[in-house]
Design a protein around this motif. Structure first.
Motif, mmCIF file in Angstrom:
data_model
loop_
_atom_site.group_PDB
_atom_site.id
_atom_site.type_symbol
_atom_site.label_atom_id
_atom_site.label_comp_id
_atom_site.label_asym_id
_atom_site.label_seq_id
_atom_site.Cartn_x
_atom_site.Cartn_y
_atom_site.Cartn_z
ATOM 1 N N GLY A 1 7.034 9.439 8.425
ATOM 2 C CA GLY A 1 7.014 8.599 7.742
ATOM 3 C C GLY A 1 5.498 7.898 7.845
ATOM 4 N N TYR A 2 5.096 7.782 8.892
ATOM 5 C CA TYR A 2 3.505 7.276 9.020
ATOM 6 C C TYR A 2 2.587 8.268 8.545
ATOM 7 C CZ TYR A 2 5.553 3.448 11.856
ATOM 8 O OH TYR A 2 6.198 2.652 12.235
ATOM 9 N N ALA A 3 2.846 9.686 8.615
ATOM 10 C CA ALA A 3 2.003 10.660 8.332
ATOM 11 C C ALA A 3 2.124 10.711 6.691
ATOM 12 C CB ALA A 3 2.542 11.837 8.942
ATOM 13 N N ALA A 4 3.364 10.564 6.175
ATOM 14 C CA ALA A 4 3.552 10.575 4.696
ATOM 15 C C ALA A 4 2.443 9.430 4.142
ATOM 16 C CB ALA A 4 4.756 10.419 4.329
ATOM 17 N N GLU A 5 2.723 8.150 4.719
ATOM 18 C CA GLU A 5 2.139 6.950 4.460
ATOM 19 C C GLU A 5 0.489 7.548 4.325
ATOM 20 O OE1 GLU A 5 0.950 2.788 5.854
ATOM 21 O OE2 GLU A 5 3.076 3.447 6.543
ATOM 22 N N THR A 6 0.153 8.004 5.307
ATOM 23 C CA THR A 6 -1.480 8.275 5.396
ATOM 24 C C THR A 6 -1.952 9.501 4.396
ATOM 25 O OG1 THR A 6 -1.152 8.030 7.764
ATOM 26 C CG2 THR A 6 -3.167 9.064 6.948
ATOM 27 N N TYR A 7 -0.981 10.336 4.074
ATOM 28 C CA TYR A 7 -1.303 11.365 3.137
ATOM 29 C C TYR A 7 -1.275 10.893 1.705
ATOM 30 C CZ TYR A 7 -0.947 15.399 6.620
ATOM 31 O OH TYR A 7 -1.170 16.279 7.438
ATOM 32 N N LEU A 8 -0.387 9.905 1.434
ATOM 33 C CA LEU A 8 -0.288 9.058 0.209
ATOM 34 C C LEU A 8 -1.683 8.378 0.096
ATOM 35 C CD1 LEU A 8 3.297 8.237 -0.027
ATOM 36 C CD2 LEU A 8 2.311 9.750 -1.681
ATOM 37 N N LYS A 9 -2.095 7.779 1.214
ATOM 38 C CA LYS A 9 -3.451 6.921 1.175
ATOM 39 C C LYS A 9 -4.576 7.718 0.756
ATOM 40 C CE LYS A 9 -5.970 3.556 3.734
ATOM 41 N NZ LYS A 9 -6.097 2.840 4.971
ATOM 42 N N GLY B 1 -4.255 10.587 -0.744
ATOM 43 C CA GLY B 1 -3.984 11.481 -2.038
ATOM 44 C C GLY B 1 -3.833 12.836 -1.854
ATOM 45 N N ASP B 2 -3.488 13.132 -0.720
ATOM 46 C CA ASP B 2 -3.368 14.735 -0.351
ATOM 47 C C ASP B 2 -1.804 15.325 -0.442
ATOM 48 O OD1 ASP B 2 -3.489 17.440 0.502
ATOM 49 O OD2 ASP B 2 -4.569 16.892 2.369
ATOM 50 N N LEU B 3 -1.385 15.479 -1.824
ATOM 51 C CA LEU B 3 -0.003 15.933 -2.073
ATOM 52 C C LEU B 3 0.309 17.143 -1.483
ATOM 53 C CD1 LEU B 3 0.206 14.653 -5.867
ATOM 54 C CD2 LEU B 3 1.056 13.402 -3.575
ATOM 55 N N LYS B 4 -0.437 18.094 -1.527
ATOM 56 C CA LYS B 4 -0.228 19.511 -0.769
ATOM 57 C C LYS B 4 0.056 19.185 0.516
ATOM 58 C CE LYS B 4 -1.760 24.139 -0.628
ATOM 59 N NZ LYS B 4 -2.457 25.178 -1.010
ATOM 60 N N SER B 5 -0.470 18.484 1.521
ATOM 61 C CA SER B 5 -0.322 18.282 2.830
ATOM 62 C C SER B 5 1.166 17.544 2.790
ATOM 63 C CB SER B 5 -1.415 17.520 3.212
ATOM 64 O OG SER B 5 -2.525 18.148 3.604
ATOM 65 N N LEU B 6 1.187 16.528 1.695
ATOM 66 C CA LEU B 6 2.686 15.716 1.898
ATOM 67 C C LEU B 6 3.794 16.842 1.604
ATOM 68 C CD1 LEU B 6 4.018 13.078 2.239
ATOM 69 C CD2 LEU B 6 3.613 12.885 -0.359
ATOM 70 N N VAL B 7 3.488 17.804 0.666
ATOM 71 C CA VAL B 7 4.562 18.600 0.642
ATOM 72 C C VAL B 7 4.692 19.561 1.866
ATOM 73 C CG1 VAL B 7 5.242 20.927 -0.789
ATOM 74 C CG2 VAL B 7 4.507 18.874 -2.122
ATOM 75 N N GLN B 8 3.811 20.031 2.419
ATOM 76 C CA GLN B 8 3.779 20.901 3.590
ATOM 77 C C GLN B 8 4.520 19.772 4.799
ATOM 78 O OE1 GLN B 8 2.724 24.194 3.512
ATOM 79 N NE2 GLN B 8 3.931 24.012 5.623
ATOM 80 N N LEU B 9 4.186 18.779 4.766
ATOM 81 C CA LEU B 9 5.173 17.937 5.917
ATOM 82 C C LEU B 9 6.328 17.904 5.526
ATOM 83 C CD1 LEU B 9 4.944 15.705 7.948
ATOM 84 C CD2 LEU B 9 4.505 13.971 6.072
ATOM 85 N N TYR B 10 6.811 17.663 4.296
ATOM 86 C CA TYR B 10 8.474 17.638 4.007
ATOM 87 C C TYR B 10 8.949 19.021 4.306
ATOM 88 C CZ TYR B 10 7.788 13.315 1.340
ATOM 89 O OH TYR B 10 7.556 11.879 1.134
ATOM 90 N N VAL B 11 8.317 20.199 3.956
ATOM 91 C CA VAL B 11 8.684 21.337 4.563
ATOM 92 C C VAL B 11 8.793 21.458 5.917
ATOM 93 C CG1 VAL B 11 8.319 23.619 4.329
ATOM 94 C CG2 VAL B 11 8.110 22.407 2.321
ATOM 95 N N ASP B 12 7.646 21.193 6.476
ATOM 96 C CA ASP B 12 7.537 21.434 8.120
ATOM 97 C C ASP B 12 8.797 20.577 8.814
ATOM 98 O OD1 ASP B 12 5.601 22.931 7.596
ATOM 99 O OD2 ASP B 12 3.925 21.667 8.272
ATOM 100 N N THR B 13 9.054 19.355 8.321
ATOM 101 C CA THR B 13 10.084 18.545 8.821
ATOM 102 C C THR B 13 11.301 18.597 8.125
ATOM 103 O OG1 THR B 13 9.441 16.833 7.345
ATOM 104 C CG2 THR B 13 8.323 16.677 9.517
ATOM 105 N N LYS B 14 11.654 19.642 7.209
ATOM 106 C CA LYS B 14 12.871 19.879 6.720
ATOM 107 C C LYS B 14 13.496 18.875 6.020
ATOM 108 C CE LYS B 14 12.800 24.024 8.996
ATOM 109 N NZ LYS B 14 11.340 23.637 9.659
ATOM 110 N N ARG B 15 12.660 18.082 5.210
ATOM 111 C CA ARG B 15 13.049 16.965 4.465
ATOM 112 C C ARG B 15 13.205 17.341 3.151
ATOM 113 N NH1 ARG B 15 9.544 11.739 6.564
ATOM 114 N NH2 ARG B 15 10.633 10.928 4.987
#
Length: 1153
Positions: free
Chosen positions: A822-830, A832-846
């Motif tokens: 959750g904190y990682a997603a918040e940081t990526y949004l801050k 503006g790195d959407l690709k890393s956010l997608v990769q985060l969701y994929v890696d965490t199976k969300r």
């Protein structure tokens, strides 16, 4: 040796005998018919004892001091107590001649003219024994086992404690030489050297630390330099006194004095030691010193003579006015009492003067009056030279040794020039009697001092020159020089000090003082002279200017250090005094006289022993250091100081910037750290640096004097070095104080270093705070992330500006790693790195969040659905995975998933599932045909093919369910029913089945027999030949197309039997009820492969059995013990489980068959 009369008394009667109380306090005298008791300390007559009616001839004290006995002409013996009371009296038939107490049992032996008796307090009566002659004297051995009796007929009888005669010694003179006095040596042990070297000449040398003998080859070398006269005398002695190797008898040596005027020595066995020693008078008494080192003999010559224990006369104790009838030594002392015929009692003290010589580390001294011992003061090795005569003077110089005897002077030299060599040999003899006060030896001369006169003699005895002095010579010393030209330092009683060269007739006056000279020494450079005068004052002069440099009181001897010009030591008043240059004296307690000073060793003579005292030179070294005289201090340290002193010298020299001395001192203590510092400073000086402040600052920093170093750094304009020093030492508060309100960059750097230090000492939270205050966010994030501090990472991430992309991405990576998506997603949004956010969701199976983001941003569709499909496939959700691939537009991946599912179903005999998957494949092909017109025809063909396969597998599922496996004969390939009336044989060819011993399945083996005339050994040899075989080709052909794979059986290919001769032997007559075995000849055996044949090697009388495997690729294992056969995989599994054969239980590690 000289005798000093202590006290004297005189009585009216002859003193026939006397005895000391064992503690030495009382003296008992036999005078007339009385016993007189004296106090030995002052000669006071304590008490006369009356008890005898006639003259008392003998008296003896028991060794325990409890009683003494007296014997008289009245034929009686009286036993007295130590309190001077008579307690017992017994008699003999004749007058009593002598009495003696056993030193161990205190048994009393009393001897008369015709018999002797033995009495002890335990006995009720005296046991008496007849004697063939008058007994004149008696003596017990030291261990109390034997009693020696001396008789008037010249016979010595040795008896045991019971009075039985064991040894009889008949003297050559017989009754003409009556035995008048005998005495056993009282020493508890006897030196083996005494007897074994009794007959050797005066030049014999005994070498080694414990006085062991030198090898015989050395002895012969010693004798070779002697004249013919000496050799003849030696030979004569050897002829008369053969040696005895019985070391047990060395403890008991009997000294015998007879009126044939001879002194003799005997062993307990009765064997004489050496020859008779002529006395030239009639001896009346003989006695040993307490330790047995000397003998006293008195008699008709009206004096007492002192002899060594081996009979060498040393001198006279005291001359008397009448015959000496008795003499004794006070126990454990050098006091001697003499009793005379005229009633005189004299009490003497014997003073043995020290006769010695010293040169550097060699010290020669007299031992036992007739021996010379040379001691190496450094190695402690010793040499004994037995001279057999009284040693009067000793002189030693370099490799020369001079010994003056009563009638000659012996000159010795070392065998070699080795400084540690201790083997001496005779160089010259001067057979002439000399009277001198002092003796000095040089390389080629000897110097005799006779009061005011000095004589220089060559080694041949020729006087070469003579010097006459103005006053008595008090001191003389050789101060070195070339051979034949040595210099002598001479001190006179009138205070004059001279230097004399042995080759020069004229003496050189160095100086003259007002007081008499007692001791002299010259410094190593011959520039200074130290004198001890008669007032015990040490005076030091400059030889060239005659100036008195200084003087010190309380001195009895002085010596310069041979290795250091400015150091001397002197002794006196119980102290050793060490003086360096003009510094104050350093004192320490020491008894004795200083006679030498070499390096750190001071040679001191105390009483009769010389010792080398190791004296650290710390005190004079520190005196030089206090005056910053570093080089002189180093010279003193080289003489011998402790490691602590060396380190102090090194530090002081370093602080004084005396780098050469400091380097030598640090090398001595092996301090590499300071040696590196000195080396670096020297290199910098070579490059042109000249700032002593900077050099000294480096020194102070090495020594831990950091504040002093910082001040010097600032004074030399190198504040940065001071700051680096403080920060390197983590002394941050001092660094801040030193920095003050300086440059902000310097402050930031200081905080960063402090944070680094906190991190290194395992204080990470403090380090994080310091890094944040210093703006080092990356290091703060790294520490927080590595320690899992999520809260601290959140604070850092939220405080950072979004423009600081790298630190924020680092925070996001740590959030992801620490399972805080959750904190990682918040940081990526801050950021503006959407690709890393997608990769985060994929890696965490969300997946839901990922799908929602994919709906908003279709460009990330592949990044979401492809990993999703792969995740489904990894979790065995292949059908969903196939749909996901299909949805993601990945048709190829979707088809491959279905093909894999189909393959797995076929392999696992799940034919219904295989039919379903083939149907799905056909429908997939149909979809692809619809989507891509270019592939329509190909996809339709695949569609029909997969439809057909789906129908086939669906039908086969039903057929497979009702199929049973039946036994197969591998000879004729006939399937046999499960129930067979013929037993375990084939119903067609009658071939017996061979079963697995574990699963009891029929094995693919056929038993065969050997043709007649072929032995087992020949058969095995033919099989082992391994004839080449043609490659076997498969009848199955594989046909592969784009969408299918087909296997076809080609019946046109030749049968395998055409290539294998054994297969032809498998034929049999169809329909026959008889079994036809397979018989092979040599050619068939030769064609077989050893890998395909199993042999049961039964022991006789059984025949070996042979089996051929018809399926070589399927391995069969036979147990070598029970010959049971198994499928190899089954056998290996069972062996792993049980570690033995499952049938016969033979262990696998058993080497037997």
């Amino acid at each position: 040796m000289r005798a000093v009369l202590t006290w004297r008394d005189k009585v009216e009667q002859c003193i026939y005998d006397l005895a000391f109380k064992p503690d030495g306090t009382q003296l008992i005298l036999a005078a007339g018919n009385r016993l007189l008791v004296y106090d030995t300390s002052d000669g006071t007559l304590l008490q006369p004892l009356k008890g005898h009616k006639d003259t008392v001839y003998c008296v003896a004290y028991a060794k325990d001091g409890k009683r003494f006995a007296s014997g008289s002409a009245d034929k009686s013996i009286i036993i007295w107590t130590s309190k001077l009371e008579g307690i017992l009296k017994y008699t003999h038939n004749d007058s009593i001649q002598c009495v003696s107490y056993n030193p161990v049992t205190h048994q009393l032996a009393s001897c008369s003219s015709s018999d002797f008796g033995l009495w002890s307090p335990e006995q009720k009566s005296v046991s008496k024994h007849k004697s063939s002659s008058k007994i004149t004297c008696c003596s017990w051995t030291n261990d109390g086992q034997y009693l020696a009796l001396g008789m008037s007929n010249g016979v010595i009888s040795i008896r045991n404690k019971n009075g039985e005669e064991k040894v009889k010694i008949e003297r050559p003179g017989g009754s003409l030489s009556p035995i008048w006095s005998i005495c056993w040596n009282p020493s508890s042990r006897w030196e083996n050297i005494w007897m074994s070297r009794e007959n050797e000449d005066a030049e014999d040398v005994i070498v080694n630390r414990y006085f062991q003998e030198i090898p015989s080859i050395l002895k012969s070398t010693v004798y070779s330099s002697q004249g013919s006269e000496a050799e003849e005398e030696e030979q004569e002695e050897e002829d008369d006194s053969p040696r005895d190797g019985n070391s047990e008898e060395h403890n008991d040596i009997l000294a015998v004095a007879d009126w044939g005027q001879k002194l003799s020595f005997y062993q307990l066995s009765g064997k004489q030691i050496g020859k008779d020693r002529p006395l030239n008078f009639d001896p009346c008494c003989i006695s040993y010193f307490t330790k047995g080192e000397y003998i006293l003999v008195g008699g008709s010559d009206k004096q007492v003579s002192l002899f060594t224990k081996d009979g060498v006369r040393l001198g006279t104790v005291g001359e008397q006015n009448s015959w000496v009838w008795t003499c004794r030594v006070k126990p454990d002392s050098n006091y001697v009492v003499v009793g005379c015929q005229d009633g005189t009692i004299s009490f003497y003290q014997l003073i043995f003067s020290t006769v010695h010589g010293l040169y550097k580390d060699r010290y020669a001294y007299r031992d036992s009056m007739t021996d010379v011992i040379v001691q190496h003061l450094i190695t402690e090795q010793k040499v004994r030279i037995k001279c057999r005569e009284l040693v009067k003077k000793i002189a030693i110089y370099k490799n020369r040794l001079a010994i003056q005897l009563p009638e000659k002077i012996l000159i010795y030299e070392l065998y070699s020039d080795d400084s540690a060599d201790m083997h001496y040999r005779v160089k010259e003899k001067i057979v002439k009697k000399f009277e001198c006060n002092l003796l000095v030896v040089c390389a080629d001369h000897i110097i005799l001092c006779q009061e005011k006169r000095l004589q220089c003699l060559s080694f041949s005895g020729v006087k070469e020159r003579e010097w006459q002095m103005e006053s008595l010579i008090r001191y003389i010393k050789v101060i070195g020089g070339p051979a034949g030209r040595e210099g002598l330092l001479v001190g006179l009683k009138n205070g004059q000090i001279l230097k004399i060269f042995v080759d020069n007739l004229f003496a050189i006056v160095l100086l003259k003082q007002a007081t008499a000279v007692r001791c002299l020494d010259m410094s190593a450079s011959r520039n200074k002279l130290a004198v001890v005068d008669e007032n015990d004052t040490c005076l030091v002069y400059d030889i060239h200017t005659k100036e008195l440099l200084f003087q010190e009181p309380n001195a009895n001897s002085v010596a310069w250090n041979t290795q250091c010009e400015d150091m001397l030591c002197f002794s006196g008043g119980g102290y050793l005094n060490i003086k360096a240059s003009t510094f104050p004296v350093h004192q320490q307690k020491l008894q004795g006289f200083v006679v030498g000073y070499n390096g750190s060793k001071i040679f001191c003579l105390h009483v009769f022993s010389m010792s080398a005292v190791e004296v650290p030179q710390s005190a004079p070294m520190y005196q030089y250091l206090d005056r910053k005289m570093f080089r002189e201090a180093y010279q003193i340290a080289c003489l011998g100081v402790t490691d602590t002193d060396w380190r102090e010298l090194a530090m002081e020299a370093l602080e004084g910037l005396e780098f050469e001395t400091a380097k030598k001192a640090f090398t001595r203590v092996q301090d590499l750290r300071y040696l590196e510092l000195i080396s670096s400073i020297e290199e910098r000086k070579k490059r042109g640096e000249t700032s002593n402040d900077l050099f000294l600052a480096d020194v102070f920093s090495y020594q831990g004097k950091f504040h002093e170093a910082a001040k010097l750094y600032r004074r030399s304009g190198h504040e940065n070095l001071a700051l680096n020093m403080y920060t390197d030492l983590c002394m941050f508060e001092y660094a801040k104080d030193f920095l003050g309100s300086g440059d902000p960059k310097e402050t930031k750097m200081l905080i960063t270093k402090q944070a680094d230090w906190a991190r290194n000492i395992n204080e990470p939270k403090a380090a994080v705070e310091m890094y944040i205050s210093a703006g080092e966010h990356a290091k703060a994030i790294e520490i927080s992330g590595s320690h899992g501090w999520v809260d601290m990472l959140i604070d850092i991430a939220r405080k950072l500006d979004k423009a600081e992309r790298e630190p924020l991405l680092m925070c996001a990576r740590y959030f992801k790693k620490l399972d805080s998506p959750g904190y990682a997603a918040e940081t990526y949004l801050k950021v503006g790195d959407l690709k890393s956010l997608v990769q985060l969701y994929v890696d965490t199976k969300r997946w839901d969040e990922a799908f929602a983001l994919g709906e908003k941003h279709p460009e990330f569709k592949d990044d979401i659905y492809v990993p999703y499909a792969q995740w489904l496939a990894e979790n065995d959700r292949f059908e969903e995975a196939q749909k996901a691939f299909h949805k993601a537009g990945r048709q190829g991946e979707a088809v491959r998933v279905l093909e894999q599912l189909t393959h797995n179903a076929v392999v696992e005999s799940r034919f219904n599932d295989a039919a379903y998957y083939y149907w799905m494949l056909s429908m997939q092909c149909l979809d692809m045909a619809q989507a891509d017109p270019a592939q329509k025809d190909v996809m339709l063909d695949k569609f029909h093919h997969f439809q057909h396969l789906a129908e086939l597998y669906h039908g086969y599922q039903t057929i497979h369910r009702y199929t049973e496996l039946v036994p197969l004969c591998y000879r004729c390939s006939t399937n046999n029913p499960l129930l067979n009336n013929l037993g375990n044989v084939c119903i067609n060819c009658r071939q017996p089945f061979i079963f697995s011993a574990s699963s009891y399945e029929v094995l693919h083996l056929v038993e065969f027999y050997l043709e007649e005339g072929i032995t087992d050994e020949e058969a095995v040899a033919l099989i082992d030949l391994e004839a080449p075989r043609h490659k076997r080709e498969s009848k199955w052909q594989e046909i592969a197309s784009n969408n299918s794979q087909t296997l076809r059986l080609d019946e046109t290919m030749d049968s395998i039997g055409n290539d294998d001769p054994f297969t032809a032997k498998l034929s049999f007559e169809q329909g026959s009820s008889e079994f036809v075995p397979v018989v092979v000849n040599r050619s068939v055996l030769r064609s077989m492969s050893r890998r395909d044949v199993l042999i049961k090697r039964w022991p006789p009388p059984l025949q070996w059995q042979y089996f051929r495997s018809l399926l070589p690729d399927a391995s069969i294992t036979m147990c070598p013990s029970c010959f049971q056969m198994f499928h190899s995989e089954d056998y290996e599994l069972l062996v792993l489980q049980h570690a033995c054969c499952p049938y016969c239980r033979r262990r696998i590690d058993d080497p037997g068959p």
